[in-house]
Design a protein around this motif. Sequence first.
Motif, PDB file in Angstrom:
ATOM      1  N   ILE A  36       3.636  -2.566   0.966  1.00 26.12           N
ATOM      2  CA  ILE A  36       2.715  -1.534   1.458  1.00 26.12           C
ATOM      3  C   ILE A  36       3.188  -1.223   2.879  1.00 26.12           C
ATOM      4  O   ILE A  36       3.195  -2.098   3.735  1.00 26.12           O
ATOM      5  CB  ILE A  36       1.248  -2.033   1.493  1.00 26.12           C
ATOM      6  N   LYS A  60      12.573   3.994  -2.254  1.00 27.43           N
ATOM      7  CA  LYS A  60      11.134   3.696  -2.212  1.00 27.43           C
ATOM      8  C   LYS A  60      10.538   4.297  -0.951  1.00 27.43           C
ATOM      9  O   LYS A  60       9.464   4.886  -0.998  1.00 27.43           O
ATOM     10  CB  LYS A  60      10.902   2.191  -2.263  1.00 27.43           C
ATOM     11  N   ILE A  64       4.258   4.080  -2.416  1.00 23.62           N
ATOM     12  CA  ILE A  64       3.806   2.919  -3.173  1.00 23.62           C
ATOM     13  C   ILE A  64       3.475   3.277  -4.624  1.00 23.62           C
ATOM     14  O   ILE A  64       3.111   2.415  -5.409  1.00 23.62           O
ATOM     15  CB  ILE A  64       2.572   2.241  -2.525  1.00 23.62           C
ATOM     16  N   GLN A  76       0.954   2.917  -9.609  1.00 24.84           N
ATOM     17  CA  GLN A  76       1.524   2.110  -8.525  1.00 24.84           C
ATOM     18  C   GLN A  76       2.927   1.627  -8.926  1.00 24.84           C
ATOM     19  O   GLN A  76       3.160   1.285 -10.091  1.00 24.84           O
ATOM     20  CB  GLN A  76       0.645   0.883  -8.256  1.00 24.84           C
ATOM     21  N   HIS A  79       4.886  -4.221  -7.820  1.00 28.31           N
ATOM     22  CA  HIS A  79       4.534  -4.962  -6.595  1.00 28.31           C
ATOM     23  C   HIS A  79       5.069  -6.385  -6.750  1.00 28.31           C
ATOM     24  O   HIS A  79       4.529  -7.163  -7.546  1.00 28.31           O
ATOM     25  CB  HIS A  79       3.014  -4.971  -6.430  1.00 28.31           C
TER      26      HIS A  79
END
Length: 133
Positions: A36, A60, A64, A76, A79
């Motif tokens: 993040i 990226k 996110i 999303q 992660h």
Amino acid sequence: MNPYYSAIAERANHRCEYCHAPELVFNFPFEVEHIIPLSQQGTNDESNLALACRSCNLRKGTRISGIDNDSNGEVQFFHPRQNLWDEHFQIDTETGMVMEITAVGKVTVENLKMNSAAQVAARKLWIRLGLFP
Ligand SMILES: [Zn+2]
């Protein structure tokens, strides 16, 4: 170099936490990236840091999430601290492609361009050398 590099690289076993590229075959250390971004209230805590190859980190950027073309919804990205890689991606060792299993995997593969010609060519070479997956 990022002061967290050693701890983050060791935790990641010196692989990009997105595409699993082996740092060993690069001539420059991988990057410590904010999962993040700081601009979106991310922190410098190790729980928000991941090891990323230049290709994944550059693509990226500060994003996110991405749009899933199947559902038209925002999904999303993968992660690395909250998702398990094997649940979202798999490697096709014949083609060198990263295959997505979930929508999270799909938007991550697409937005980080994990199957670009350069990525796939490098991955096939790593497979032949026994360095991947
Ligand atoms: Zn990568």
